[in-house]
Write a protein that holds these residues in place. Structure first.
Motif, short mmCIF file in Angstrom:
data_model
loop_
_atom_site.label_atom_id
_atom_site.label_comp_id
_atom_site.label_asym_id
_atom_site.label_seq_id
_atom_site.Cartn_x
_atom_site.Cartn_y
_atom_site.Cartn_z
N LEU A 103 -6.15 16.25 -10.27
CA LEU A 103 -7.58 16.55 -10.21
C LEU A 103 -7.96 17.62 -11.23
O LEU A 103 -8.99 17.51 -11.90
CB LEU A 103 -7.96 17.02 -8.80
N ALA A 104 -7.12 18.66 -11.34
CA ALA A 104 -7.41 19.73 -12.29
C ALA A 104 -7.43 19.20 -13.72
O ALA A 104 -8.34 19.49 -14.50
CB ALA A 104 -6.39 20.86 -12.15
N ASP A 105 -6.42 18.39 -14.08
CA ASP A 105 -6.36 17.85 -15.44
C ASP A 105 -7.54 16.93 -15.72
O ASP A 105 -8.13 16.96 -16.81
CB ASP A 105 -5.04 17.08 -15.64
N PHE A 106 -7.89 16.11 -14.74
CA PHE A 106 -9.00 15.16 -14.94
C PHE A 106 -10.33 15.89 -15.10
O PHE A 106 -11.11 15.57 -16.00
CB PHE A 106 -9.07 14.20 -13.75
N LEU A 107 -10.58 16.88 -14.26
CA LEU A 107 -11.85 17.60 -14.33
C LEU A 107 -11.96 18.44 -15.59
O LEU A 107 -13.07 18.71 -16.08
CB LEU A 107 -12.02 18.49 -13.09
N LYS A 108 -10.83 18.84 -16.16
CA LYS A 108 -10.85 19.59 -17.42
C LYS A 108 -10.93 18.69 -18.64
O LYS A 108 -11.02 19.17 -19.76
CB LYS A 108 -9.59 20.47 -17.52
N ARG A 112 -8.95 8.15 -15.91
CA ARG A 112 -9.91 8.06 -14.81
C ARG A 112 -9.44 7.01 -13.79
O ARG A 112 -9.58 7.21 -12.58
CB ARG A 112 -11.28 7.68 -15.36
N SER A 113 -8.89 5.89 -14.26
CA SER A 113 -8.46 4.82 -13.35
C SER A 113 -7.34 5.30 -12.43
O SER A 113 -7.31 4.94 -11.24
CB SER A 113 -8.01 3.60 -14.14
N ASP A 114 -6.41 6.12 -12.95
CA ASP A 114 -5.30 6.60 -12.13
C ASP A 114 -5.79 7.58 -11.06
O ASP A 114 -5.39 7.49 -9.89
CB ASP A 114 -4.25 7.29 -13.01
N VAL A 115 -6.65 8.52 -11.45
CA VAL A 115 -7.17 9.48 -10.49
C VAL A 115 -8.07 8.77 -9.48
O VAL A 115 -8.03 9.06 -8.28
CB VAL A 115 -7.96 10.61 -11.21
N GLY A 116 -8.88 7.82 -9.96
CA GLY A 116 -9.73 7.06 -9.05
C GLY A 116 -8.93 6.28 -8.04
O GLY A 116 -9.29 6.21 -6.86
N ASP A 117 -7.82 5.69 -8.47
CA ASP A 117 -6.95 4.94 -7.55
C ASP A 117 -6.34 5.87 -6.51
O ASP A 117 -6.26 5.52 -5.33
CB ASP A 117 -5.86 4.23 -8.36
N MET A 118 -5.92 7.06 -6.92
CA MET A 118 -5.32 8.02 -5.99
C MET A 118 -6.33 8.43 -4.91
O MET A 118 -6.01 8.39 -3.71
CB MET A 118 -4.86 9.26 -6.76
N PHE A 136 0.86 -1.19 0.00
CA PHE A 136 0.00 0.00 0.00
C PHE A 136 0.89 1.23 0.00
O PHE A 136 1.23 1.78 1.06
CB PHE A 136 -0.92 -0.02 1.22
N ASN A 137 1.27 1.68 -1.20
CA ASN A 137 2.22 2.79 -1.34
C ASN A 137 1.53 4.06 -1.80
O ASN A 137 0.44 4.03 -2.39
CB ASN A 137 3.33 2.40 -2.33
N ARG A 138 2.19 5.18 -1.57
CA ARG A 138 1.66 6.49 -1.96
C ARG A 138 1.49 6.57 -3.48
O ARG A 138 2.38 6.18 -4.23
CB ARG A 138 2.64 7.57 -1.48
N PRO A 139 0.34 7.09 -3.96
CA PRO A 139 0.16 7.28 -5.41
C PRO A 139 1.21 8.24 -5.97
O PRO A 139 1.65 9.16 -5.29
CB PRO A 139 -1.26 7.87 -5.52
N SER A 140 1.59 8.01 -7.22
CA SER A 140 2.65 8.83 -7.83
C SER A 140 2.14 10.18 -8.35
O SER A 140 2.93 11.08 -8.61
CB SER A 140 3.29 8.06 -9.00
N LEU A 141 0.83 10.34 -8.50
CA LEU A 141 0.28 11.58 -9.05
C LEU A 141 0.38 12.73 -8.05
O LEU A 141 0.29 12.51 -6.83
CB LEU A 141 -1.20 11.39 -9.43
N GLU A 142 0.56 13.94 -8.57
CA GLU A 142 0.47 15.12 -7.74
C GLU A 142 -1.01 15.49 -7.65
O GLU A 142 -1.63 15.78 -8.67
CB GLU A 142 1.28 16.25 -8.37
N PRO A 143 -1.62 15.45 -6.45
CA PRO A 143 -3.09 15.49 -6.35
C PRO A 143 -3.76 16.70 -6.97
O PRO A 143 -4.74 16.56 -7.71
CB PRO A 143 -3.35 15.39 -4.84
N SER A 144 -3.28 17.92 -6.70
CA SER A 144 -3.97 19.10 -7.21
C SER A 144 -3.90 19.17 -8.73
O SER A 144 -4.90 19.47 -9.40
CB SER A 144 -3.38 20.38 -6.59
N GLN A 145 -2.74 18.85 -9.32
CA GLN A 145 -2.59 18.88 -10.77
C GLN A 145 -3.41 17.77 -11.42
O GLN A 145 -4.05 17.97 -12.46
CB GLN A 145 -1.12 18.74 -11.16
#
Length: 347
Positions: free
Chosen positions: A234-239, A246-252, A223-232
């Protein structure tokens, strides 16, 4: 050019040919055939190359997208040479605006796949496609958000709304307190903003805690920390960025909330485990058994017990107590994480 560019040219040319063909529905078949060949000759000239082999490959790719001989299979490599009379370019008889009007008139009769493919090809050709890129008044809704452009997107959006309402409680998908099963867009955006803000506050703290706790263990965890930077992310996904899945953001997001849930659930377990450890080490029964083992005397007075208690507690300090609690908390959290759906045991 490579094969990919040949395919792109063929796809774009075929789309334009279909528009031209649709505009000639009332023409004689002989006229339609000659005009189609004239258009193909003009498109070949636009390639701006004398490479006959490359032109044949382009013609073959075009014939697969838009068969331009009637009642015959697709061209072979040998038969891909355009006829001699088609080599001279013919003046374009249709303006760009006419083509756009013709395409707009065909929209209602096109399938969803054809609409999406047409939009992609126009966008690749440099035309801004979609409501998000259309000119909009500064205060209009389309200036702030992108609305669904295809029927498939509308269906997907409706299903998403239904799933949200179903999770909120029995009957929510069919009615609300006001008898209206629809969601309020304004309230949805307000809730999205609130939850996004809270998530961005929680995410760094919960993972910093888990990094500290898991690093003190003598075993690794999957159970390791997700590699994505959360604010960036989320912004990219919502735009609607195509580079953010979607799977990467959902996993984060899911992993952060699983971790938070495990912390809350494990706090009580860790407290009980620490109390059990403390009394096993410093409780009256343990002190009595230690003194009986050391002195061989089964009975001792309060003064002897107190003295032995002070001696035992002096061997431990606050940092050691804290480390012991953190170890117990990490183990309890890991037990809860391993119970989550789809989880695997730590390696």
């Amino acid at each position: 050019m490579n094969e990919t560019n040949e395919r792109d040219w063929a796809a774009k040319t075929a789309m334009r040919l279909r528009i031209v063909q649709a505009a000639m529905v009332e023409s004689e078949s002989e006229d339609r055939g000659s005009e189609v060949w004239a258009f193909i000759a003009e498109a070949i000239n636009e390639l701006d190359t004398d490479d006959g082999e490359y032109q044949r490959r382009c013609m073959k790719a075009l014939d697969e997208e838009f068969p331009f001989f009637e009642s015959r299979p697709a061209l072979t490599e040998e038969a891909a040479e355009p006829p001699a009379e088609a080599q001279e370019p013919a003046p374009a008889s249709t303006s760009a605006l006419d083509l756009v009007r013709q395409l707009s008139g065909m929209y209602s009769s096109m399938s969803t796949e054809e609409r999406e493919k047409s939009s992609r090809m126009l966008a690749e050709a440099g035309f801004p496609i979609g409501q998000a890129t259309a000119a909009a008044a500064p205060g209009s809704l389309t200036a702030a958000i992108t609305l669904p452009g295809f029927e498939e997107e509308n269906v997907r959006l409706k299903r998403t709304v239904e799933r949200i309402l179903e999770r909120l409680g029995p009957g929510s998908a069919s009615s609300t307190s006001h008898g209206d099963p629809r969601l309020s867009l304004i309230r949805c955006m307000q809730m999205l903003g609130l939850m996004s803000e809270q998530y961005l506050l929680v995410h760094p703290h919960i993972w910093a805690l888990w990094d500290r706790l898991s690093s003190s263990q003598h075993h690794t965890t999957s159970f390791n920390r997700p590699s994505l930077e959360p604010s960036q992310a989320l912004a990219d996904f919502l735009k609607g960025s195509s580079t953010t899945r979607r799977s990467d953001v959902g996993d984060m997001v899911t992993k952060s909330f699983y971790l938070l849930n495990a912390l809350v659930a494990a706090s009580g377990d860790a407290g009980k485990d620490f109390a059990r450890w403390f009394f096993q080490k410093f409780g009256p029964e343990n002190i009595q058994s230690v003194m009986s083992f050391e002195t061989g005397v089964s009975l001792a007075g309060p003064a002897e017990y107190w003295k032995r208690y002070v001696e035992l507690t002096q061997l431990h300090n606050e940092d050691e107590m804290k480390e012991q609690f953190n170890n117990l908390l990490a183990k309890a959290m890991q037990r809860h994480l391993q119970r989550r759906p789809g989880s695997t045991s730590a390696g």
